[in-house]
Design a protein around this motif. Structure first.
Motif, PDB file in Angstrom:
ATOM      1  N   VAL A   1      79.494 -24.658  21.559  1.00  0.00           N
ATOM      2  CA  VAL A   1      80.917 -24.949  21.324  1.00  0.00           C
ATOM      3  C   VAL A   1      81.201 -25.652  20.104  1.00  0.00           C
ATOM      4  N   LEU A   2      81.758 -25.098  18.919  1.00  0.00           N
ATOM      5  CA  LEU A   2      82.220 -26.067  17.970  1.00  0.00           C
ATOM      6  C   LEU A   2      83.600 -26.424  17.852  1.00  0.00           C
ATOM      7  N   TYR A   3      84.679 -25.451  18.436  1.00  0.00           N
ATOM      8  CA  TYR A   3      85.991 -26.111  18.805  1.00  0.00           C
ATOM      9  C   TYR A   3      86.419 -25.110  19.833  1.00  0.00           C
ATOM     10  N   VAL A   4      87.718 -25.412  20.178  1.00  0.00           N
ATOM     11  CA  VAL A   4      88.460 -24.559  20.955  1.00  0.00           C
ATOM     12  C   VAL A   4      89.688 -24.329  20.623  1.00  0.00           C
ATOM     13  N   VAL A   5      90.317 -23.113  20.536  1.00  0.00           N
ATOM     14  CA  VAL A   5      91.708 -22.915  20.065  1.00  0.00           C
ATOM     15  C   VAL A   5      92.908 -23.344  21.189  1.00  0.00           C
ATOM     16  N   ASP A   6      93.690 -24.110  20.876  1.00  0.00           N
ATOM     17  CA  ASP A   6      94.678 -24.614  21.888  1.00  0.00           C
ATOM     18  C   ASP A   6      95.423 -23.469  22.244  1.00  0.00           C
ATOM     19  N   GLY A   7      95.507 -23.529  23.651  1.00  0.00           N
ATOM     20  CA  GLY A   7      96.417 -22.250  24.263  1.00  0.00           C
ATOM     21  C   GLY A   7      95.665 -21.202  24.671  1.00  0.00           C
ATOM     22  N   MET A   8      94.622 -21.132  24.321  1.00  0.00           N
ATOM     23  CA  MET A   8      93.491 -19.908  24.454  1.00  0.00           C
ATOM     24  C   MET A   8      92.876 -20.223  25.870  1.00  0.00           C
ATOM     25  N   PRO A   9      92.226 -19.052  26.360  1.00  0.00           N
ATOM     26  CA  PRO A   9      91.801 -18.933  28.187  1.00  0.00           C
ATOM     27  C   PRO A   9      90.775 -20.208  28.149  1.00  0.00           C
ATOM     28  N   ALA A  10      90.160 -20.655  26.921  1.00  0.00           N
ATOM     29  CA  ALA A  10      88.940 -21.593  27.178  1.00  0.00           C
ATOM     30  C   ALA A  10      89.502 -23.057  26.880  1.00  0.00           C
ATOM     31  N   SER A  11      90.643 -23.111  26.559  1.00  0.00           N
ATOM     32  CA  SER A  11      91.150 -24.425  26.216  1.00  0.00           C
ATOM     33  C   SER A  11      91.369 -25.372  27.425  1.00  0.00           C
ATOM     34  N   ASN A  12      91.545 -25.013  28.716  1.00  0.00           N
ATOM     35  CA  ASN A  12      91.381 -26.027  29.861  1.00  0.00           C
ATOM     36  C   ASN A  12      90.091 -25.995  30.494  1.00  0.00           C
ATOM     37  N   VAL A  13      88.954 -25.289  29.967  1.00  0.00           N
ATOM     38  CA  VAL A  13      87.666 -25.310  30.637  1.00  0.00           C
ATOM     39  C   VAL A  13      86.727 -25.905  29.660  1.00  0.00           C
ATOM     40  N   LEU A  14      86.669 -25.484  28.405  1.00  0.00           N
ATOM     41  CA  LEU A  14      85.469 -25.892  27.516  1.00  0.00           C
ATOM     42  C   LEU A  14      86.191 -26.835  26.345  1.00  0.00           C
ATOM     43  N   LYS A  15      85.003 -27.474  25.852  1.00  0.00           N
ATOM     44  CA  LYS A  15      85.201 -28.501  24.804  1.00  0.00           C
ATOM     45  C   LYS A  15      84.125 -28.460  23.837  1.00  0.00           C
ATOM     46  N   SER A  16      84.593 -28.976  22.778  1.00  0.00           N
ATOM     47  CA  SER A  16      83.397 -29.064  21.789  1.00  0.00           C
ATOM     48  C   SER A  16      82.092 -29.839  22.238  1.00  0.00           C
ATOM     49  N   GLY A  17      80.990 -29.180  21.773  1.00  0.00           N
ATOM     50  CA  GLY A  17      79.608 -29.938  22.253  1.00  0.00           C
ATOM     51  C   GLY A  17      79.053 -29.238  23.508  1.00  0.00           C
TER      52      GLY A  17
ATOM     53  N   ALA B   1      92.409 -12.946  26.237  1.00  0.00           N
ATOM     54  CA  ALA B   1      94.041 -13.068  25.812  1.00  0.00           C
ATOM     55  C   ALA B   1      94.017 -13.157  24.274  1.00  0.00           C
ATOM     56  N   PRO B   2      95.297 -12.477  23.798  1.00  0.00           N
ATOM     57  CA  PRO B   2      95.474 -12.158  22.570  1.00  0.00           C
ATOM     58  C   PRO B   2      95.507 -13.822  21.686  1.00  0.00           C
ATOM     59  N   PHE B   3      94.996 -13.867  20.424  1.00  0.00           N
ATOM     60  CA  PHE B   3      95.057 -14.968  19.681  1.00  0.00           C
ATOM     61  C   PHE B   3      96.685 -15.332  19.430  1.00  0.00           C
ATOM     62  N   PRO B   4      97.346 -16.426  19.372  1.00  0.00           N
ATOM     63  CA  PRO B   4      98.787 -16.987  19.301  1.00  0.00           C
ATOM     64  C   PRO B   4      99.304 -16.375  17.819  1.00  0.00           C
ATOM     65  N   LYS B   5      98.473 -16.245  16.796  1.00  0.00           N
ATOM     66  CA  LYS B   5      98.781 -15.808  15.364  1.00  0.00           C
ATOM     67  C   LYS B   5      98.161 -14.611  15.103  1.00  0.00           C
ATOM     68  N   GLU B   6      97.499 -13.827  16.015  1.00  0.00           N
ATOM     69  CA  GLU B   6      96.847 -12.690  15.646  1.00  0.00           C
ATOM     70  C   GLU B   6      96.882 -11.762  16.839  1.00  0.00           C
ATOM     71  N   LYS B   7      98.055 -11.252  17.209  1.00  0.00           N
ATOM     72  CA  LYS B   7      98.263 -10.417  18.524  1.00  0.00           C
ATOM     73  C   LYS B   7      97.392  -9.379  18.522  1.00  0.00           C
ATOM     74  N   HIS B   8      96.796  -8.837  17.755  1.00  0.00           N
ATOM     75  CA  HIS B   8      95.939  -7.697  17.608  1.00  0.00           C
ATOM     76  C   HIS B   8      94.440  -8.034  18.086  1.00  0.00           C
ATOM     77  N   ARG B   9      94.107  -9.337  17.812  1.00  0.00           N
ATOM     78  CA  ARG B   9      92.708  -9.460  18.489  1.00  0.00           C
ATOM     79  C   ARG B   9      92.706 -10.384  19.564  1.00  0.00           C
ATOM     80  N   VAL B  10      91.637 -10.049  20.592  1.00  0.00           N
ATOM     81  CA  VAL B  10      91.758 -10.984  21.694  1.00  0.00           C
ATOM     82  C   VAL B  10      90.419 -11.722  21.614  1.00  0.00           C
ATOM     83  N   GLY B  11      90.407 -12.713  22.646  1.00  0.00           N
ATOM     84  CA  GLY B  11      89.075 -13.269  22.709  1.00  0.00           C
ATOM     85  C   GLY B  11      89.581 -14.575  23.882  1.00  0.00           C
ATOM     86  N   LEU B  12      88.445 -15.536  23.859  1.00  0.00           N
ATOM     87  CA  LEU B  12      88.458 -16.744  24.624  1.00  0.00           C
ATOM     88  C   LEU B  12      88.962 -17.825  23.925  1.00  0.00           C
TER      89      LEU B  12
END
Length: 337
Positions: A132-148, A196-207
């Motif tokens: 993992v390089l980085y995690v987008v804040d507010g997305m599903p992975a943000s409370n579980v995964l972290k960089s590294g 879930a959809p990305f905060p600024k790209e509602k048409h795109r979903v991911g983790l």
């Protein structure tokens, strides 16, 4: 002025100076860095020596305080960037640094591959996992995964390459659940995440993950590149030139001090970078004779054109050379007297 008043004023001034120094603003400031010889950092086992130097150029960068913020407004080649233009969404300082160092690692591996391919020397890759390089804040992975974190498997399928993860997730839709097996500090864990959809790209979903394949390049002869804590991909071209020059009998430097910058991909294509003017200044101060700048296929606002403008502005005799590919740089050097 009595002693008590003097002490009070001294304390106030000290506090103001401390505030101006340690209070960080939501900006990054960049300024000319250094141009250092690459030979001490790069060594091909049994490689040929060179009379001149290939040089790595850098940009100094840090979060702005009040002093550096004001200085950037009066110094022509100190630049300010809002924090969200530098960091990815939801990215911490630690994650940003980790991402930059991983990009440097990828850049070195690609540079070595380009040089060995050009010199008709053998090389292969050994994958070490997906990270993992980085995690987008507010997305599903943000409370579980972290960089590294290392991603071991998704829905039970072992992961060897980042593209496998990206392709698998891209085939999912909003609300789909996936099971992620990951490793942190040597311990393997499992979590179930809902796309879930990305905060600024509602048409795109991911983790909400940016991932990369960590791998080693295996070469014959072996090669070592030490980049310490230098981050980012912008040294790719110069690393490739240094490695290639040690692999071949002909000395491409011919006694010149050759600086430059530019990303490089596996096809040897040279890409643009940030801070080109600051790197021109760094190379000029270090006494470089030649500076390679990404040409961007002649784009109107290319790195090359900005580099030429800066070179003229600072009055340097350093020759600015446009390059679109690794071969462009090699051919230019082969024609030098």
């Amino acid at each position: 002025m009595n002693k008590r008043r003097y002490i009070r004023i001294t304390i106030i001034v000290a506090l103001l100076l401390a505030f101006a120094t340690f209070f960080h603003l939501p900006y990054y400031v960049t300024m000319p860095g250094t141009a250092e010889p690459l030979r001490p950092l790069v060594e091909v086992q049994g490689g040929y020596k060179e009379k001149g130097q290939f040089m790595l150029t850098t940009v100094r960068m840090g979060q702005a305080n009040l002093f550096s913020f004001m200085l950037a407004h009066v110094s022509k080649y100190n630049e300010l960037y809002p924090m969200d233009e530098v960091r990815q969404e939801g990215e911490s300082d630690e994650e940003y640094t980790h991402r930059q160092l991983k990009m440097m690692e990828n850049s070195k591996e690609t540079a070595i591959a380009v040089a060995y391919k050009k010199a008709n020397k053998s090389f292969s890759y050994r994958n070490k996992g997906v990270y993992v390089l980085y995690v987008v804040d507010g997305m599903p992975a943000s409370n579980v995964l972290k960089s590294g974190d290392q991603l071991v498997a998704i829905d039970g399928q072992r992961l060897n390459d980042a593209d496998e993860f990206i392709q698998y997730v891209s085939g999912k839709k909003k609300g789909d659940r996936v099971q992620i097996t990951y490793k942190r500090s040597g311990k393997e864990k499992t979590a179930t995440l809902t796309l879930a959809p990305f905060p600024k790209e509602k048409h795109r979903v991911g983790l909400g993950l940016s991932v990369m394949t960590d791998r080693d390049i295996v070469t014959d002869p072996p090669v070592r590149i030490e980049s310490d804590q230098i981050g980012g991909p912008s040294a790719g071209l110069m690393f490739a030139l240094e490695v290639y020059n040690q692999l071949i009998r002909e000395d491409l430097t011919k006694g010149y001090r050759i600086a430059g910058t530019g990303t490089i991909n596996i096809d040897g294509e040279v890409g643009p970078i940030g801070g080109i003017s600051q790197k021109v200044i760094a190379a000029h101060k270090a006494g470089a004779d030649i500076f390679f700048a990404p040409n961007e296929r002649g784009a109107k606002h290319s790195n090359y054109k900005e580099a030429v403008k800066t070179a003229k502005d600072i009055g340097t005799n350093m020759k600015i050379v446009p390059v679109d590919t690794f071969d462009d740089a090699v051919q230019f050097l082969q024609k030098l007297s």
